[in-house]
Design a protein around this motif. Structure first.
Motif, PDB file in Angstrom:
ATOM      1  N   UNK A  99    -107.152  42.237  12.129  1.00  0.00           N
ATOM      2  CA  UNK A  99    -106.923  42.703  10.286  1.00  0.00           C
ATOM      3  C   UNK A  99    -106.738  43.934   9.827  1.00  0.00           C
ATOM      4  N   UNK A 100    -106.612  43.685   8.936  1.00  0.00           N
ATOM      5  CA  UNK A 100    -106.479  45.867   7.962  1.00  0.00           C
ATOM      6  C   UNK A 100    -106.684  44.922   6.361  1.00  0.00           C
ATOM      7  N   UNK A 101    -107.488  45.994   6.106  1.00  0.00           N
ATOM      8  CA  UNK A 101    -108.139  46.178   4.265  1.00  0.00           C
ATOM      9  C   UNK A 101    -107.094  46.727   3.862  1.00  0.00           C
ATOM     10  N   UNK A 102    -105.934  45.977   2.317  1.00  0.00           N
ATOM     11  CA  UNK A 102    -104.745  46.930   1.810  1.00  0.00           C
ATOM     12  C   UNK A 102    -104.942  46.805   0.624  1.00  0.00           C
ATOM     13  N   UNK A 103    -104.450  47.700  -0.049  1.00  0.00           N
ATOM     14  CA  UNK A 103    -104.377  47.924  -0.925  1.00  0.00           C
ATOM     15  C   UNK A 103    -103.286  48.638  -1.845  1.00  0.00           C
ATOM     16  N   UNK A 104    -102.477  47.943  -3.080  1.00  0.00           N
ATOM     17  CA  UNK A 104    -101.126  47.438  -3.098  1.00  0.00           C
ATOM     18  C   UNK A 104    -100.956  48.900  -4.212  1.00  0.00           C
ATOM     19  N   UNK A 105    -100.181  49.793  -4.747  1.00  0.00           N
ATOM     20  CA  UNK A 105    -100.261  50.530  -5.905  1.00  0.00           C
ATOM     21  C   UNK A 105     -98.993  50.555  -6.085  1.00  0.00           C
ATOM     22  N   UNK A 106     -98.363  49.004  -7.068  1.00  0.00           N
ATOM     23  CA  UNK A 106     -97.206  49.328  -7.723  1.00  0.00           C
ATOM     24  C   UNK A 106     -97.158  49.590  -9.129  1.00  0.00           C
ATOM     25  N   UNK A 107     -96.578  50.293 -10.108  1.00  0.00           N
ATOM     26  CA  UNK A 107     -96.553  49.605 -11.561  1.00  0.00           C
ATOM     27  C   UNK A 107     -95.635  48.453 -11.615  1.00  0.00           C
ATOM     28  N   UNK A 122    -112.983  50.611  -3.303  1.00  0.00           N
ATOM     29  CA  UNK A 122    -113.147  49.350  -1.972  1.00  0.00           C
ATOM     30  C   UNK A 122    -112.835  49.709  -0.380  1.00  0.00           C
ATOM     31  N   UNK A 123    -112.289  51.097  -1.108  1.00  0.00           N
ATOM     32  CA  UNK A 123    -111.906  51.778   0.823  1.00  0.00           C
ATOM     33  C   UNK A 123    -110.984  51.667   1.953  1.00  0.00           C
ATOM     34  N   UNK A 124    -109.797  51.068   1.287  1.00  0.00           N
ATOM     35  CA  UNK A 124    -109.344  49.952   2.027  1.00  0.00           C
ATOM     36  C   UNK A 124    -108.351  50.349   3.603  1.00  0.00           C
ATOM     37  N   UNK A 125    -108.290  49.984   4.051  1.00  0.00           N
ATOM     38  CA  UNK A 125    -107.960  51.259   5.804  1.00  0.00           C
ATOM     39  C   UNK A 125    -106.354  51.741   5.446  1.00  0.00           C
ATOM     40  N   UNK A 126    -105.518  50.536   4.271  1.00  0.00           N
ATOM     41  CA  UNK A 126    -104.173  50.745   4.704  1.00  0.00           C
ATOM     42  C   UNK A 126    -103.956  50.698   2.549  1.00  0.00           C
ATOM     43  N   UNK A 127    -102.967  52.004   2.751  1.00  0.00           N
ATOM     44  CA  UNK A 127    -102.612  51.967   0.630  1.00  0.00           C
ATOM     45  C   UNK A 127    -101.201  51.578   1.055  1.00  0.00           C
ATOM     46  N   UNK A 128    -100.484  50.292   0.587  1.00  0.00           N
ATOM     47  CA  UNK A 128     -99.259  50.406  -0.136  1.00  0.00           C
ATOM     48  C   UNK A 128     -98.972  51.321  -1.476  1.00  0.00           C
ATOM     49  N   UNK A 129     -97.919  52.340  -1.364  1.00  0.00           N
ATOM     50  CA  UNK A 129     -98.107  53.472  -2.281  1.00  0.00           C
ATOM     51  C   UNK A 129     -96.087  53.233  -2.595  1.00  0.00           C
ATOM     52  N   UNK A 160     -99.292  54.545   3.297  1.00  0.00           N
ATOM     53  CA  UNK A 160     -97.930  53.716   3.652  1.00  0.00           C
ATOM     54  C   UNK A 160     -96.891  53.827   2.371  1.00  0.00           C
ATOM     55  N   UNK A 161     -95.663  54.903   2.171  1.00  0.00           N
ATOM     56  CA  UNK A 161     -95.468  54.740   0.705  1.00  0.00           C
ATOM     57  C   UNK A 161     -94.435  53.281   1.164  1.00  0.00           C
ATOM     58  N   UNK A 162     -93.987  52.993  -0.186  1.00  0.00           N
ATOM     59  CA  UNK A 162     -93.141  51.547   0.189  1.00  0.00           C
ATOM     60  C   UNK A 162     -92.403  51.804  -0.880  1.00  0.00           C
ATOM     61  N   UNK A 163     -91.782  52.822  -1.401  1.00  0.00           N
ATOM     62  CA  UNK A 163     -90.418  52.623  -2.886  1.00  0.00           C
ATOM     63  C   UNK A 163     -89.591  52.165  -2.667  1.00  0.00           C
ATOM     64  N   UNK A 164     -88.508  51.150  -3.500  1.00  0.00           N
ATOM     65  CA  UNK A 164     -86.941  51.090  -4.072  1.00  0.00           C
ATOM     66  C   UNK A 164     -85.956  52.826  -4.077  1.00  0.00           C
ATOM     67  N   UNK A 165     -87.005  54.129  -3.398  1.00  0.00           N
ATOM     68  CA  UNK A 165     -86.168  55.299  -3.747  1.00  0.00           C
ATOM     69  C   UNK A 165     -85.923  55.387  -2.707  1.00  0.00           C
ATOM     70  N   UNK A 166     -84.476  55.921  -1.756  1.00  0.00           N
ATOM     71  CA  UNK A 166     -84.339  56.298  -0.449  1.00  0.00           C
ATOM     72  C   UNK A 166     -84.482  57.955  -0.425  1.00  0.00           C
ATOM     73  N   UNK A 167     -84.460  58.482  -1.614  1.00  0.00           N
ATOM     74  CA  UNK A 167     -84.616  59.743  -1.789  1.00  0.00           C
ATOM     75  C   UNK A 167     -84.936  60.851  -0.902  1.00  0.00           C
TER      76      UNK A 167
END
Length: 247
Positions: free
Chosen positions: A30-38, A77-84, A114-121
């Motif tokens: 089990x892991x608590x996650x926050x999603x950050x994306x515009x 929320x103090x998640x364990x992982x943020x998808x950023x 953990x960064x999750x992005x369309x960019x691979x620069x």
């Protein structure tokens, strides 16, 4: 409903739901996650793909669409992982990392990113890793692999899409600071994304689909890039980007 209202509402609900959540995925994980994306549509897609807690073990406890919302939701929320996402209104993913440095350093309940992005620069990858993120994967990742990456980051591992790992190894193997490119620095993060895709031969419609923006917005970004770099057309732009190894 605005993104701001949606993000704050999600955070409020998560404050009570997250702490008492039971169950989990295979093996009781089990892991608590926050999603950050515009992009709301992207957040909705990720939520649908990985947020079935009984099957995946991932509980999405909050969402945010810009830097200020992200810091508010993550703190609440103090998640364990943020998808950023790397490119966000208000200063980008690096600014979120800077403002959450104390949460990352908490030895009892660390928040990992953990960064999750369309960019691979390379500069995007290196920037967020220097800022404290534990990994970087691109949005081409499958749902199964993303879930696995989230749990690996929760456990303290560093996770990268295969091609991106080389950027990090090269960057941290060298003690030399990267050279400053004043021309490139004139561009916003979104303009850099559009620049790279144009240089790779993508059509405007393809760029719009990949970046979740309209064709008209793509055209506006291309015009801004050409003006700032004092170039005349996409062929000159492609040569400019190739010469700087941005493609």
């Amino acid at each position: 409903m605005s993104d701001a209202t949606e993000a704050n509402g999600t955070a409020g609900a998560a404050g009570t739901a997250g702490a008492g959540a039971a169950g989990g995925g295979p093996g009781g994980r089990h892991v608590r996650v926050v999603l950050v994306d515009d992009h709301r549509m992207f957040r909705t897609g990720v939520q649908a793909e990985i947020g079935q807690t009984a099957e995946t073990g991932v509980e999405v406890v909050g969402e945010a669409a810009d830097v200020d919302q992200a810091v508010t939701v993550i703190t609440a929320t103090r998640p364990e992982v943020v998808l950023l996402d790397v490119h966000l209104p208000g200063g980008g993913g690096v600014e979120v990392l800077r403002r959450c440095a104390a949460l990352m350093a908490d030895s009892d309940q660390p928040v990992r990113f953990l960064a999750l992005s369309v960019s691979d620069a390379a500069e995007d990858v290196i920037g967020v890793i220097r800022g404290g993120a534990r990994g970087y994967v691109t949005k081409t990742i499958t749902g199964t692999d993303l879930v696995d990456s989230i749990f690996r980051v929760q456990e303290g591992d560093a996770v990268f899409s295969p091609r991106l790992a080389g950027f990090v190894l090269d960057a941290f193997a060298s003690t030399d600071a990267p050279p400053v490119d004043e021309d490139l620095d004139r561009l916003t993060q979104r303009e850099r994304e559009v620049l790279r895709l144009i240089a790779r031969g993508y059509a405007y419609k393809e760029i719009a689909k990949q970046l979740f923006i309209s064709v008209k917005t793509v055209e506006s970004h291309v015009s801004a890039v050409l003006r700032k770099l004092q170039l005349s057309n996409r062929h000159e732009l492609t040569r400019w980007a190739t010469a700087r190894r941005l493609v």
